[in-house]
Design a protein around this motif. Structure first.
Motif, PDB file in Angstrom:
ATOM      1  N   ARG A  73       0.965  -1.133   0.051  1.00 46.79           N
ATOM      2  CA  ARG A  73      -0.184   0.159   0.015  1.00 46.79           C
ATOM      3  C   ARG A  73       0.946   1.338  -0.081  1.00 46.79           C
ATOM      4  O   ARG A  73       1.661   1.330   0.863  1.00 46.79           O
ATOM      5  CB  ARG A  73      -0.830   0.147   1.091  1.00 46.79           C
ATOM      6  N   LEU A 102      -4.780   0.364   6.841  1.00 47.92           N
ATOM      7  CA  LEU A 102      -4.349   1.385   6.024  1.00 47.92           C
ATOM      8  C   LEU A 102      -3.367   2.555   6.888  1.00 47.92           C
ATOM      9  O   LEU A 102      -3.290   3.708   6.008  1.00 47.92           O
ATOM     10  CB  LEU A 102      -5.478   2.163   5.222  1.00 47.92           C
ATOM     11  N   SER A 106      -1.219   5.778   5.049  1.00 44.35           N
ATOM     12  CA  SER A 106      -1.887   7.091   5.644  1.00 44.35           C
ATOM     13  C   SER A 106      -0.909   7.969   5.962  1.00 44.35           C
ATOM     14  O   SER A 106      -0.983   9.095   5.877  1.00 44.35           O
ATOM     15  CB  SER A 106      -3.061   6.674   6.177  1.00 44.35           C
TER      16      SER A 106
END
Length: 322
Positions: A73, A102, A106
Motif C-alpha cells: 500500500r 491503511l 496514510s
C-alpha cells in the motif's frame, strides 16, 4: 491479574538463553541458500475504490524460491522516494483484505505486509502456501513443524522469507532503500525482531507483545496459546526435550536482538498470558541498539493497542521521515 513478573522484577530479569556457537553460520548459510533464487518481484494493481492509497498484490520468491504473497500500500500522491514499513502479522493469521490496515500508507510510507507461509486460516485470510509441508511428527499448529532439526524447522523458512520481504521493498523505484523499518505484533513482532537481527541496516523496529522470544521460559510458564503446542509435543516426545530446545535456540528472538542495532520500540502487557512479558524483556535487555519499552499494567496480549501504534508512528516519523 499479573501473568508473570512485576515491573521491578522485569527490569532485573535476564534470560539464561545462550545462542548456539554456530548461530551466525547457520543463518549466513540459510540466507545464502535463499539468495540463490532470483527475487522475482511482481506487482499487480488492485482496484479498491480508494482515492489516496494505491494497493498492489505482491509476489516475491522466498526461501527455496517459493512464491510469497503480500499487499503493498502506497500513497497515491507520492512524488519523492518514500520510507517503507515492512509488517508481519500475528500467529495463524494472513495478509487479510486489500482494504485492511491503511495506517502506514496514510502516514506516508510504502507499506508491505508479508503473508506468512502456510498460515491465514484463522482471523485474517492468507494466500501463501508452504510447499515444504510437515517434516516429521508435529503437534497441531505451526510451532513444532520440522522441529527435530534446525534445517527443517518451519520458522527457518519464515525468517528467510521476511529478509526477502525487506529486499523486495528495496527494489522498488519509489522507495528509499535506506529508510526501511520492520514492524509487527505478537508473531509479527517476533518475525520483525528476527529480521532486524538478520538485516542490521534496517532503519527502525517496532515489536508489540513479541512472540518467539525466550522459548524455554515461555514454554515453562504459560499454558496458553502457541507456546503450549511445544509443551504438548514434548508431553508425547519426552525423550526429545533437549533436541527440541537445541532447534529453538537458532530461532529465539533474544539471539537476534543481540545482533540488531536499529532504534527499537517494544511494548508488552503485564497481564499477557500468551506471550509473558518476561519473554519480551529477555529480548529487550539483550537488544543491541537504542531501545525503549512501554509496559501496560492492566493489558494482556493487546498491550497498548492503538496507543502503541501512535507511539510507533511518532517514533518512525522522527527516524524515517525527512
Amino acid at each position: 491479574m499479573i501473568a508473570d513478573l512485576d515491573r521491578p522484577a522485569l527490569w532485573a530479569y535476564r534470560s539464561d538463553y545462550r545462542p548456539p556457537a554456530d548461530f551466525d553460520a547457520f543463518w549466513r548459510s540459510t540466507l545464502d541458500e535463499t539468495a540463490a533464487f532470483d527475487l522475482d518481484v511482481r506487482l499487480s494493481p488492485v482496484v479498491t475504490g480508494l482515492r489516496t492509497i494505491d494497493v498492489f498484490d505482491v509476489t516475491f520468491a522466498g526461501f527455496g524460491g517459493h512464491p510469497i504473497r503480500g499487499w503493498l500500500r502506497v500513497p497515491s500522491d507520492r512524488i519523492e522516494r518514500l520510507p517503507a514499513v515492512v509488517q508481519f502479522h500475528g500467529y495463524a493469521s494472513g495478509r487479510g483484505h486489500p482494504l485492511d490496515d491503511l495506517l502506514w500508507a496514510s502516514a506516508g510510507y510504502a507499506h508491505l505486509v508479508m503473508d506468512t507461509r502456510g498460515q491465514g486460516g484463522d482471523y485474517a485470510g492468507g494466500s501463501t502456501g508452504d510447499p515444504v509441508g510437515t517434516i516429521g511428527p508435529a503437534y497441531p499448529g505451526f510451532m513444532t513443524r520440522g522441529i527435530a532439526d534446525p534445517e527443517t524447522y518451519f520458522y527457518r523458512r519464515v525468517f528467510a522469507d521476511a529478509v526477502r520481504a525487506v529486499q523486495t521493498v528495496r527494489t522498488l523505484d519509489f522507495v528509499d532503500s535506506e529508510r526501511v523499518a520492520v514492524a509487527g505484533n505478537s508473531q509479527g513482532g517476533g518475525i520483525a525482531l528476527a529480521t532486524a537481527g538478520l538485516v542490521p541496516d534496517v532503519a527502525a523496529l517496532y515489536a508489540q507483545a513479541p512472540f518467539l522470544c525466550d522459548f524455554r521460559r515461555g514454554v515453562r510458564i504459560t499454558s496458553e496459546g502457541p507456546y503450549a503446542e511445544i509443551a504438548g509435543y514434548l508431553g508425547a516426545h519426552r525423550w526429545e526435550v533437549e533436541q527440541v530446545f537445541r532447534t529453538l535456540a537458532y530461532f529465539d528472538g533474544i539471539g537476534f536482538a543481540a545482533r540488531a542495532i536499529a532504534p527499537a520500540w517494544f511494548s508488552c502487557g503485564l497481564m499477557d498470558g500468551l506471550c509473558p512479558p518476561s519473554t519480551a524483556f529477555g529480548a529487550f535487555h539483550a537488544y543491541g541498539g537504542q531501545k525503549e519499552i512501554q509496559v501496560w499494567d492492566y493489558n494482556g496480549h493487546d498491550a497498548g493497542g492503538a496507543q502503541d501504534l501512535a507511539t510507533a508512528v511518532s517514533a518512525f516519523g522522527a527516524v524515517l521521515q525527512k
